[in-house]
Scaffold this motif. Structure first.
Motif, PDB file in Angstrom:
ATOM      1  N   VAL A   1       0.853  -1.189   0.000  1.00  0.00           N
ATOM      2  CA  VAL A   1       0.000   0.000   0.000  1.00  0.00           C
ATOM      3  C   VAL A   1       0.890   1.242   0.000  1.00  0.00           C
ATOM      4  O   VAL A   1       1.803   1.363   0.826  1.00  0.00           O
ATOM      5  CB  VAL A   1      -0.927   0.020   1.238  1.00  0.00           C
ATOM      6  N   VAL A   2       0.630   2.160  -0.906  1.00  0.00           N
ATOM      7  CA  VAL A   2       1.437   3.375  -0.991  1.00  0.00           C
ATOM      8  C   VAL A   2       0.804   4.453  -0.117  1.00  0.00           C
ATOM      9  O   VAL A   2       0.110   5.360  -0.583  1.00  0.00           O
ATOM     10  CB  VAL A   2       1.577   3.848  -2.456  1.00  0.00           C
ATOM     11  N   GLY A   3       1.041   4.300   1.191  1.00  0.00           N
ATOM     12  CA  GLY A   3       0.520   5.257   2.152  1.00  0.00           C
ATOM     13  C   GLY A   3       1.465   6.425   2.342  1.00  0.00           C
ATOM     14  O   GLY A   3       2.454   6.574   1.612  1.00  0.00           O
ATOM     15  N   PRO A   4       1.215   7.262   3.337  1.00  0.00           N
ATOM     16  CA  PRO A   4       2.018   8.469   3.540  1.00  0.00           C
ATOM     17  C   PRO A   4       3.513   8.209   3.721  1.00  0.00           C
ATOM     18  O   PRO A   4       4.347   8.921   3.160  1.00  0.00           O
ATOM     19  CB  PRO A   4       1.403   9.079   4.811  1.00  0.00           C
ATOM     20  N   ARG A   5       3.880   7.178   4.496  1.00  0.00           N
ATOM     21  CA  ARG A   5       5.300   6.909   4.728  1.00  0.00           C
ATOM     22  C   ARG A   5       5.990   6.432   3.450  1.00  0.00           C
ATOM     23  O   ARG A   5       7.127   6.837   3.149  1.00  0.00           O
ATOM     24  CB  ARG A   5       5.480   5.875   5.834  1.00  0.00           C
ATOM     25  N   THR A   6       5.310   5.574   2.699  1.00  0.00           N
ATOM     26  CA  THR A   6       5.898   5.100   1.441  1.00  0.00           C
ATOM     27  C   THR A   6       6.002   6.242   0.441  1.00  0.00           C
ATOM     28  O   THR A   6       7.010   6.383  -0.264  1.00  0.00           O
ATOM     29  CB  THR A   6       5.067   3.946   0.866  1.00  0.00           C
ATOM     30  N   GLN A   7       4.975   7.098   0.362  1.00  0.00           N
ATOM     31  CA  GLN A   7       5.033   8.253  -0.532  1.00  0.00           C
ATOM     32  C   GLN A   7       6.185   9.178  -0.154  1.00  0.00           C
ATOM     33  O   GLN A   7       6.903   9.686  -1.028  1.00  0.00           O
ATOM     34  CB  GLN A   7       3.715   9.018  -0.501  1.00  0.00           C
ATOM     35  N   ALA A   8       6.375   9.396   1.133  1.00  0.00           N
ATOM     36  CA  ALA A   8       7.458  10.272   1.587  1.00  0.00           C
ATOM     37  C   ALA A   8       8.819   9.706   1.220  1.00  0.00           C
ATOM     38  O   ALA A   8       9.729  10.445   0.811  1.00  0.00           O
ATOM     39  CB  ALA A   8       7.363  10.484   3.096  1.00  0.00           C
ATOM     40  N   LYS A   9       8.962   8.391   1.344  1.00  0.00           N
ATOM     41  CA  LYS A   9      10.232   7.757   0.993  1.00  0.00           C
ATOM     42  C   LYS A   9      10.488   7.851  -0.507  1.00  0.00           C
ATOM     43  O   LYS A   9      11.618   8.125  -0.940  1.00  0.00           O
ATOM     44  CB  LYS A   9      10.236   6.299   1.451  1.00  0.00           C
ATOM     45  N   ILE A  10       9.452   7.649  -1.302  1.00  0.00           N
ATOM     46  CA  ILE A  10       9.592   7.792  -2.757  1.00  0.00           C
ATOM     47  C   ILE A  10      10.031   9.205  -3.105  1.00  0.00           C
ATOM     48  O   ILE A  10      10.966   9.420  -3.880  1.00  0.00           O
ATOM     49  CB  ILE A  10       8.266   7.446  -3.471  1.00  0.00           C
ATOM     50  N   ALA A  11       9.340  10.186  -2.532  1.00  0.00           N
ATOM     51  CA  ALA A  11       9.651  11.588  -2.829  1.00  0.00           C
ATOM     52  C   ALA A  11      11.073  11.944  -2.420  1.00  0.00           C
ATOM     53  O   ALA A  11      11.755  12.727  -3.089  1.00  0.00           O
ATOM     54  CB  ALA A  11       8.651  12.496  -2.116  1.00  0.00           C
ATOM     55  N   ALA A  12      11.543  11.345  -1.306  1.00  0.00           N
ATOM     56  CA  ALA A  12      12.890  11.658  -0.829  1.00  0.00           C
ATOM     57  C   ALA A  12      13.982  11.022  -1.679  1.00  0.00           C
ATOM     58  O   ALA A  12      15.073  11.577  -1.819  1.00  0.00           O
ATOM     59  CB  ALA A  12      13.036  11.192   0.625  1.00  0.00           C
ATOM     60  N   LEU A  13      13.687   9.862  -2.262  1.00  0.00           N
ATOM     61  CA  LEU A  13      14.724   9.102  -2.953  1.00  0.00           C
ATOM     62  C   LEU A  13      14.775   9.330  -4.459  1.00  0.00           C
ATOM     63  O   LEU A  13      15.841   9.203  -5.056  1.00  0.00           O
ATOM     64  CB  LEU A  13      14.526   7.602  -2.684  1.00  0.00           C
ATOM     65  N   MET A  14      13.652   9.622  -5.072  1.00  0.00           N
ATOM     66  CA  MET A  14      13.659   9.786  -6.528  1.00  0.00           C
ATOM     67  C   MET A  14      14.481  11.022  -6.902  1.00  0.00           C
ATOM     68  O   MET A  14      14.242  12.112  -6.385  1.00  0.00           O
ATOM     69  CB  MET A  14      12.245   9.914  -7.082  1.00  0.00           C
ATOM     70  N   PRO A  15      15.468  10.875  -7.777  1.00  0.00           N
ATOM     71  CA  PRO A  15      16.336  12.004  -8.120  1.00  0.00           C
ATOM     72  C   PRO A  15      15.570  13.103  -8.856  1.00  0.00           C
ATOM     73  O   PRO A  15      14.988  12.873  -9.913  1.00  0.00           O
ATOM     74  CB  PRO A  15      17.397  11.366  -9.022  1.00  0.00           C
ATOM     75  N   ARG A  16      15.575  14.294  -8.302  1.00  0.00           N
ATOM     76  CA  ARG A  16      14.815  15.394  -8.897  1.00  0.00           C
ATOM     77  C   ARG A  16      15.404  15.837 -10.245  1.00  0.00           C
ATOM     78  O   ARG A  16      14.739  16.497 -11.024  1.00  0.00           O
ATOM     79  CB  ARG A  16      14.754  16.570  -7.921  1.00  0.00           C
ATOM     80  N   SER A  17      16.675  15.483 -10.494  1.00  0.00           N
ATOM     81  CA  SER A  17      17.277  15.845 -11.777  1.00  0.00           C
ATOM     82  C   SER A  17      16.640  15.091 -12.930  1.00  0.00           C
ATOM     83  O   SER A  17      16.695  15.530 -14.078  1.00  0.00           O
ATOM     84  CB  SER A  17      18.778  15.551 -11.754  1.00  0.00           C
ATOM     85  N   THR A  18      16.036  13.940 -12.617  1.00  0.00           N
ATOM     86  CA  THR A  18      15.450  13.105 -13.661  1.00  0.00           C
ATOM     87  C   THR A  18      13.922  13.069 -13.573  1.00  0.00           C
ATOM     88  O   THR A  18      13.236  13.058 -14.583  1.00  0.00           O
ATOM     89  CB  THR A  18      15.996  11.669 -13.560  1.00  0.00           C
ATOM     90  N   TYR A  19      13.394  13.056 -12.356  1.00  0.00           N
ATOM     91  CA  TYR A  19      11.951  12.895 -12.151  1.00  0.00           C
ATOM     92  C   TYR A  19      11.368  14.169 -11.537  1.00  0.00           C
ATOM     93  O   TYR A  19      11.914  14.711 -10.576  1.00  0.00           O
ATOM     94  CB  TYR A  19      11.677  11.717 -11.224  1.00  0.00           C
ATOM     95  N   ARG A  20      10.260  14.622 -12.080  1.00  0.00           N
ATOM     96  CA  ARG A  20       9.519  15.729 -11.499  1.00  0.00           C
ATOM     97  C   ARG A  20       8.419  15.116 -10.650  1.00  0.00           C
ATOM     98  O   ARG A  20       7.392  14.650 -11.153  1.00  0.00           O
ATOM     99  CB  ARG A  20       8.935  16.623 -12.593  1.00  0.00           C
ATOM    100  N   VAL A  21       8.668  15.055  -9.336  1.00  0.00           N
ATOM    101  CA  VAL A  21       7.747  14.405  -8.414  1.00  0.00           C
ATOM    102  C   VAL A  21       6.724  15.424  -7.931  1.00  0.00           C
ATOM    103  O   VAL A  21       7.082  16.486  -7.408  1.00  0.00           O
ATOM    104  CB  VAL A  21       8.504  13.809  -7.206  1.00  0.00           C
ATOM    105  N   VAL A  22       5.453  15.097  -8.100  1.00  0.00           N
ATOM    106  CA  VAL A  22       4.386  15.998  -7.683  1.00  0.00           C
ATOM    107  C   VAL A  22       3.455  15.213  -6.752  1.00  0.00           C
ATOM    108  O   VAL A  22       3.478  13.988  -6.710  1.00  0.00           O
ATOM    109  CB  VAL A  22       3.590  16.547  -8.883  1.00  0.00           C
ATOM    110  N   ALA A  23       2.634  15.947  -6.019  1.00  0.00           N
ATOM    111  CA  ALA A  23       1.732  15.297  -5.056  1.00  0.00           C
ATOM    112  C   ALA A  23       0.678  14.483  -5.779  1.00  0.00           C
ATOM    113  O   ALA A  23       0.362  14.712  -6.941  1.00  0.00           O
ATOM    114  CB  ALA A  23       1.070  16.368  -4.192  1.00  0.00           C
TER     115      ALA A  23
END
Length: 268
Positions: free
Chosen positions: A246-268
């Motif tokens: 389940v992609v809950g708040p903690r998993t979403q936060a970890k994804i947002a923290a780890l995905m490299p912003r130089s390659t991925y534009r992470v939005v809510a």
């Protein structure tokens, strides 16, 4: 992309014999040398078959196994190389005179599909905290060694800012009551971009990615969602999260923290 199990030459070993390894092992050795600043001499290579040393008990018959000289290395160099090799994905044992060997490093590329049955038994021993020898003594130094992902390591770099990932869409694809479908473009695109990132970072294998992609192509949405949630679970296990898919708040936060912003534009 090159085949991980194409065989290549690494020249001659310390006895003048040809050294053959596969591309996966070669890349792992190169990454270890780069990280450690040390390049040991090869004493015995892979794919030796009936020509392997008798003391090796068939471990060098297949792929992913080498013996390396240590007498010309300082203890600091040997330890630095060993730590780097284990981080890449090698199981590493320092064989000694007390064990009946001329001192050397015996290494196995964990996850190598070409390894011999003898090498597979040694990997099993390492995973269970043993030394891989007939004595079967306790040796926990190789527990937790990762499996090297050749496909991820050789994938071409992604262009800067190329992919948009919506965390809400990633969550919907895993958590939604309905299975995501081709018509739900936002959810599917974000899920595909996220899935591709999991492959590149070694969370999932190329086989996992292929099974998921095939389910998408065949409009097998139940199968696609099942594979997708399995990928989420692998991500959660790697990062110490509750492995519930389940992609809950903690998993979403970890994804947002780890995905490299130089390659991925992470939005809510």
């Amino acid at each position: 992309m090159t085949n991980a199990y194409d065989r290549v030459s690494l020249g001659k070993d310390s006895s003048g014999r040809a050294v053959t390894v596969n591309r996966r092992t070669k890349l792992m050795l190169e990454l270890t040398a780069k990280a450690s600043g040390v390049t040991p001499t090869i004493v015995q290579g892979s794919y030796r078959g009936a020509n392997g040393a008798s003391a090796s008990a068939g471990t060098h018959d297949g792929g992913g196994v080498l013996d390396l000289r240590t007498w010309n290395l300082t203890a600091a160099q040997r330890n630095r190389w060993t730590a780097a090799a284990r981080a890449v994905g090698f199981i590493v044992w320092y064989r000694t005179v007390l064990q009946g060997f001329t001192p050397h490093l015996h290494i196995i590329a964990k996850g190598d599909r070409d390894m011999s049955p003898s090498a597979e038994r040694q990997v099993y021993a390492a995973n269970n905290g043993r030394n891989g020898l007939k004595s079967n003594k306790v040796d926990t130094s190789n527990q937790g060694v990762p499996t090297f992902n050749y496909e991820a390591a050789t994938a071409p770099p992604l262009p800067v800012g190329a992919y948009r990932v919506s965390l809400a869409a990633v969550a919907y694809a895993a958590n939604g009551a309905a299975h995501f479908r081709s018509g739900q473009v936002v959810a599917l695109n974000s899920a595909q971009n996220f899935h591709a990132w999991l492959l590149r970072t070694g969370v999932i294998s190329q086989r996992n990615a292929d099974v998921w992609a095939r389910a998408i192509r065949q409009a097998n949405w139940v199968g696609a969602r099942s594979e997708y949630r399995a990928a989420i679970v692998r991500f959660q296990i790697r990062h110490g999260l509750t492995p519930d898919g389940v992609v809950g708040p903690r998993t979403q936060a970890k994804i947002a923290a780890l995905m490299p912003r130089s390659t991925y534009r992470v939005v809510a």
